[in-house]
Design a protein around this motif. Structure first.
Motif, PDB file in Angstrom:
ATOM      1  N   GLU A 200       0.830  -1.197   0.000  1.00  7.98           N
ATOM      2  CA  GLU A 200       0.000   0.000   0.000  1.00  7.98           C
ATOM      3  C   GLU A 200       0.872   1.258   0.000  1.00  7.98           C
ATOM      4  N   MET A 201       0.374   2.283  -0.677  1.00  7.34           N
ATOM      5  CA  MET A 201       1.058   3.569  -0.689  1.00  7.34           C
ATOM      6  C   MET A 201       0.089   4.637  -0.192  1.00  7.34           C
ATOM      7  N   PRO A 202       0.262   5.103   1.045  1.00  8.65           N
ATOM      8  CA  PRO A 202      -0.612   6.156   1.581  1.00  8.65           C
ATOM      9  C   PRO A 202      -0.253   7.516   0.985  1.00  8.65           C
ATOM     10  N   LYS A 203      -1.229   8.387   0.964  1.00  4.25           N
ATOM     11  CA  LYS A 203      -1.022   9.746   0.493  1.00  4.25           C
ATOM     12  C   LYS A 203       0.121  10.429   1.227  1.00  4.25           C
ATOM     13  N   ARG A 243      -8.578   4.252  -2.592  1.00  7.89           N
ATOM     14  CA  ARG A 243      -9.497   4.785  -1.584  1.00  7.89           C
ATOM     15  C   ARG A 243      -9.456   6.305  -1.584  1.00  7.89           C
ATOM     16  N   GLU A 244     -10.634   6.913  -1.583  1.00  7.93           N
ATOM     17  CA  GLU A 244     -10.737   8.372  -1.618  1.00  7.93           C
ATOM     18  C   GLU A 244     -11.207   8.932  -0.282  1.00  7.93           C
ATOM     19  N   ASP A 245     -10.661  10.069   0.059  1.00  8.42           N
ATOM     20  CA  ASP A 245     -11.107  10.817   1.240  1.00  8.42           C
ATOM     21  C   ASP A 245     -12.201  11.775   0.787  1.00  8.42           C
ATOM     22  N   ASP A 246     -13.424  11.252   0.688  1.00 11.94           N
ATOM     23  CA  ASP A 246     -14.526  12.024   0.112  1.00 11.94           C
ATOM     24  C   ASP A 246     -14.808  13.328   0.864  1.00 11.94           C
ATOM     25  N   ASN A 247     -14.780  13.285   2.191  1.00 15.94           N
ATOM     26  CA  ASN A 247     -15.167  14.478   2.962  1.00 15.94           C
ATOM     27  C   ASN A 247     -13.987  15.385   3.315  1.00 15.94           C
ATOM     28  N   GLY A 248     -12.775  14.992   2.899  1.00 18.91           N
ATOM     29  CA  GLY A 248     -11.624  15.857   3.078  1.00 18.91           C
ATOM     30  C   GLY A 248     -11.148  16.016   4.501  1.00 18.91           C
ATOM     31  N   TYR A 252      -9.435   7.995   5.614  1.00 19.34           N
ATOM     32  CA  TYR A 252     -10.398   7.217   4.836  1.00 19.34           C
ATOM     33  C   TYR A 252     -11.309   6.487   5.806  1.00 19.34           C
ATOM     34  N   SER A 253     -12.613   6.681   5.648  1.00 20.09           N
ATOM     35  CA  SER A 253     -13.589   6.033   6.525  1.00 20.09           C
ATOM     36  C   SER A 253     -14.129   4.783   5.836  1.00 20.09           C
ATOM     37  N   GLU A 254     -13.736   3.632   6.348  1.00 21.35           N
ATOM     38  CA  GLU A 254     -14.152   2.349   5.771  1.00 21.35           C
ATOM     39  C   GLU A 254     -15.672   2.240   5.790  1.00 21.35           C
ATOM     40  N   GLY A 255     -16.237   1.893   4.645  1.00 17.09           N
ATOM     41  CA  GLY A 255     -17.662   1.664   4.552  1.00 17.09           C
ATOM     42  C   GLY A 255     -18.498   2.889   4.255  1.00 17.09           C
ATOM     43  N   SER A 256     -17.872   4.074   4.216  1.00 18.78           N
ATOM     44  CA  SER A 256     -18.656   5.274   3.943  1.00 18.78           C
ATOM     45  C   SER A 256     -18.000   6.192   2.911  1.00 18.78           C
ATOM     46  N   GLU A 257     -16.803   5.854   2.463  1.00 23.85           N
ATOM     47  CA  GLU A 257     -16.142   6.650   1.426  1.00 23.85           C
ATOM     48  C   GLU A 257     -15.740   5.739   0.273  1.00 23.85           C
ATOM     49  N   ASP A 258     -15.582   6.322  -0.906  1.00 23.93           N
ATOM     50  CA  ASP A 258     -15.419   5.538  -2.121  1.00 23.93           C
ATOM     51  C   ASP A 258     -14.138   4.708  -2.145  1.00 23.93           C
ATOM     52  N   LEU A 259     -14.305   3.480  -2.617  1.00 22.72           N
ATOM     53  CA  LEU A 259     -13.207   2.544  -2.833  1.00 22.72           C
ATOM     54  C   LEU A 259     -13.357   2.015  -4.251  1.00 22.72           C
ATOM     55  N   TRP A 260     -12.477   2.483  -5.149  1.00 20.07           N
ATOM     56  CA  TRP A 260     -12.515   2.058  -6.544  1.00 20.07           C
ATOM     57  C   TRP A 260     -11.500   0.948  -6.771  1.00 20.07           C
ATOM     58  N   ALA A 261     -11.784   0.069  -7.728  1.00 15.46           N
ATOM     59  CA  ALA A 261     -10.916  -1.096  -7.892  1.00 15.46           C
ATOM     60  C   ALA A 261     -10.951  -1.617  -9.328  1.00 15.46           C
ATOM     61  N   GLY A 295     -19.989   8.316  -4.702  1.00 13.04           N
ATOM     62  CA  GLY A 295     -20.133   7.790  -6.054  1.00 13.04           C
ATOM     63  C   GLY A 295     -19.460   8.610  -7.127  1.00 13.04           C
ATOM     64  N   LEU A 296     -18.643   9.583  -6.735  1.00 15.33           N
ATOM     65  CA  LEU A 296     -17.944  10.434  -7.690  1.00 15.33           C
ATOM     66  C   LEU A 296     -16.483   9.998  -7.806  1.00 15.33           C
ATOM     67  N   HIS A 297     -15.991   9.891  -9.028  1.00 15.08           N
ATOM     68  CA  HIS A 297     -14.572   9.594  -9.225  1.00 15.08           C
ATOM     69  C   HIS A 297     -13.780  10.891  -9.036  1.00 15.08           C
ATOM     70  N   GLU A 298     -13.037  10.968  -7.931  1.00 16.07           N
ATOM     71  CA  GLU A 298     -12.327  12.187  -7.570  1.00 16.07           C
ATOM     72  C   GLU A 298     -10.854  11.874  -7.301  1.00 16.07           C
ATOM     73  N   PRO A 299     -10.063  11.770  -8.368  1.00  9.45           N
ATOM     74  CA  PRO A 299      -8.648  11.399  -8.191  1.00  9.45           C
ATOM     75  C   PRO A 299      -7.864  12.344  -7.295  1.00  9.45           C
ATOM     76  N   GLU A 300      -8.270  13.612  -7.246  1.00 11.20           N
ATOM     77  CA  GLU A 300      -7.554  14.566  -6.399  1.00 11.20           C
ATOM     78  C   GLU A 300      -7.732  14.256  -4.921  1.00 11.20           C
ATOM     79  N   LYS A 301      -8.690  13.378  -4.594  1.00 13.06           N
ATOM     80  CA  LYS A 301      -8.948  13.005  -3.201  1.00 13.06           C
ATOM     81  C   LYS A 301      -8.389  11.613  -2.869  1.00 13.06           C
ATOM     82  N   LEU A 302      -7.543  11.062  -3.755  1.00 17.38           N
ATOM     83  CA  LEU A 302      -6.977   9.735  -3.507  1.00 17.38           C
ATOM     84  C   LEU A 302      -6.190   9.743  -2.203  1.00 17.38           C
ATOM     85  N   HIS A 303      -6.571   8.840  -1.299  1.00 13.69           N
ATOM     86  CA  HIS A 303      -5.955   8.798   0.031  1.00 13.69           C
ATOM     87  C   HIS A 303      -4.969   7.640   0.165  1.00 13.69           C
ATOM     88  N   ARG A 304      -5.269   6.527  -0.489  1.00 18.29           N
ATOM     89  CA  ARG A 304      -4.389   5.359  -0.377  1.00 18.29           C
ATOM     90  C   ARG A 304      -4.562   4.458  -1.594  1.00 18.29           C
TER      91      ARG A 304
END
Length: 335
Positions: A200-203, A243-248, A252-261, A295-304
């Protein structure tokens, strides 16, 4: 006079009709000489420069001419690396418009600083033209490079590796190579779990804590990597998770923020794979599911970013190799 004038009008009409037909019959496609002419080489194969420094932004193109438009295959092969670049087309002439080389490869490995043999062939004809060009500077990869493994495994990664059998998470140098002289091997047998190992590579570990610094336009962001699987095996899966940090809030909140794969199932030969960020989906046990966060693809919010190496625990040993993991913007990675 009246009789003559009738014939004159008829003759003029016929002339205009024939002229019109001649214009309509002018072909938009290949000329008759291209279709039925005799093939011969009119000018030899030459390069626009004898030496090319791709690292300085230089490029090279090749020229040749034949008597008719025909299919051609231009192949550039590195004498040291064995790298191959192929350019194909159909034309009477080769020039900067159809025979330009900017240092990229069609068949791994990538080119090194080396002499390259250049060969031009014409399918269906026996003629072969040759020349050579010397690469004095390697092509510069324009990307946010996560790891190319040339200096070992980047310290930006955190890892978890199971205590299985024949575990291999290490740097390799044996050919065939992909990009550069080193690549990363993932391998092992874990009889009780699908997960063999994970990196894993964290932000916080990127760019001095500044993060991945990706565009906010998911249509323009691509994740890229070069992968292969051990010949004779087909059980390995590389699972890429973002994993995205949707709320900034910085976490990263497991189960409530976007996880793309995306699941990657490599073939036995090295292959450059690119995935557009906007095409990534949410996967649950390998099945596409509803988004977890906004549900938004937000690469600028990539957290991990996570790379999981998986295999069915009943399938035995699994092995994949990886190289040149990178993000690009506006286009997939070109090597």
């Amino acid at each position: 006079m009246q009789f003559r004038s009738k014939y004159l009008v008829a003759g003029l009409g016929l002339a205009f009709f024939i002229a019109g037909c001649e214009r309509d019959l002018t072909p938009d496609g290949p000329s008759l000489s291209d279709l039925y002419g005799t093939f011969k080489v009119k000018t030899a194969l030459e390069s626009s420069r004898a030496q090319v420094d791709f690292s300085a932004g230089q490029s090279v193109y090749f020229t040749a001419e034949t008597s008719i438009a025909t299919d051609f295959v231009l192949e550039i092969k590195g004498r040291t690396s064995g790298a191959v670049k192929r350019i194909t087309g159909k034309s009477r002439t080769l020039d900067v418009s159809n025979a330009l080389w900017q240092g990229e490869t069609s068949q791994f490995p990538t080119f090194q600083t080396e002499v390259c043999d250049v060969q031009l062939t014409f399918p269906g004809y026996s003629d072969t033209l040759t020349t050579e060009v010397t690469v004095t500077g390697k092509r510069v990869v324009e990307a946010t490079i996560l790891d190319d493994f040339e200096g070992g495994i980047s310290p930006s990664w955190t890892k978890f590796i199971q205590s299985g059998a024949n575990m291999q998470f290490n740097i390799q140098t044996a050919p065939p190579l992909a990009e550069g002289s080193k690549y990363f091997r993932l391998g092992g047998t874990v009889g009780w779990d699908w997960l063999i190992g994970m990196y894993e590579m964290p932000k916080a570990n990127m760019n001095g804590g500044a993060g991945f610094q990706l565009s906010n336009d998911a249509e323009k962001v691509f994740f890229n990597g070069v992968f292969r699987q051990m010949a004779g095996l087909d059980n390995a899966i590389i699972l890429l998770q973002l994993r995205e940090d949707d709320n900034g809030d910085g976490t990263y909140s497991e189960g409530s923020e976007d996880l793309w794969a995306v699941e990657i199932r490599p073939e036995s030969a090295w292959e450059l794979m690119s995935f557009k960020y906007s095409d990534l989906v949410t996967l649950v046990n390998g099945a596409v599911s509803a988004a977890i966060g906004n549900g938004l693809h937000e690469p600028e919010k990539l957290h991990r970013l996570s790379i999981l190496f998986l295999a069915n625990p009943s399938s035995g040993y699994a092995q994949c190799d990886a190289d040149m993991l990178a993000f690009t913007e506006n286009a997939p990675l070109a090597l």
